[in-house]
Design an enzyme around this catalytic site. Structure first.
Site, mmCIF file in Angstrom:
data_model
loop_
_atom_site.group_PDB
_atom_site.id
_atom_site.type_symbol
_atom_site.label_atom_id
_atom_site.label_comp_id
_atom_site.label_asym_id
_atom_site.label_seq_id
_atom_site.Cartn_x
_atom_site.Cartn_y
_atom_site.Cartn_z
ATOM 1 N N GLY A 148 0.787 -1.226 0.000
ATOM 2 C CA GLY A 148 0.000 0.000 0.000
ATOM 3 C C GLY A 148 0.818 1.273 0.000
ATOM 4 N N HIS A 149 2.137 1.187 -0.033
ATOM 5 C CA HIS A 149 2.976 2.392 0.086
ATOM 6 C C HIS A 149 4.062 2.378 -0.971
ATOM 7 C CE1 HIS A 149 5.538 5.455 2.101
ATOM 8 N NE2 HIS A 149 4.403 5.823 2.638
ATOM 9 N N PHE A 150 3.885 2.626 -2.099
ATOM 10 C CA PHE A 150 2.677 2.912 -2.879
ATOM 11 C C PHE A 150 2.619 1.867 -3.974
ATOM 12 C CE2 PHE A 150 4.163 6.905 -1.057
ATOM 13 C CZ PHE A 150 3.022 7.348 -0.416
#
EC number: 4.2.1.59
Length: 155
Positions: free
Chosen positions: A58-60
């Site tokens: 999720g990052h990124f």
């Protein structure tokens, strides 16, 4: 910074030794080894950054970047490992991060990078330690901070 010149006796810690000192485990063990230790004064830790780490989901997703807070945690773990190493019975103590000051993130850290973490003891008073920390990739500074930690007995 640590140098190999002179008569210093430099130690290293492989992953097995780190696991015997630090309480952290996957996915939160953020150093792979410590390649140089000069007493409790200085150390250099290594973290190899891979795409398989869970935070990159999720990052990124389109452009993975290691979160700055995890770089700070890698600094804290490097400092904590050398602090606990000098205490003898490491299993009865924990190191708690207390403060982070003057943190600066200068360049992104991405999968494939090798993060080199330099920590230097600035102040030692009873159970408290204060460290200057610098993180580099290929000799280029990517982050820096001063951290303070407290060493306490496990309850």
């Amino acid at each position: 910074m640590i140098t190999t010149e002179g008569t210093r006796s430099l130690e290293t810690l492989d992953i097995e030794k780190l696991l015997s000192i630090l309480p952290h485990r996957y996915p939160f063990l953020l150093i792979d080894r410590i390649v140089e230790i000069d007493g409790e004064q200085e150390a250099i830790g290594i973290k190899n950054i891979t795409i398989n780490e869970p935070h990159f989901v999720g990052h990124f997703p389109a452009k993975p970047v290691m979160p700055g807070v995890l770089i700070l945690e890698a600094m804290a773990q490097t400092a904590g490992a050398i602090s606990l190493l000098r205490l003898g019975n490491k299993q009865t103590n924990l190191v708690y991060l207390m403060t982070v000051d003057n943190a600066k993130f200068r360049k992104p850290v991405i999968p494939g990078d090798q993060l080199k973490i330099h920590v230097r003891l600035l102040k030692k008073r009873s159970g408290m330690r204060r460290f200057s920390c610098i993180a580099e990739v290929k000799g280029v500074r990517v982050a820096e901070a001063e951290i303070a930690a407290m060493i306490l007995e496990k309850e």
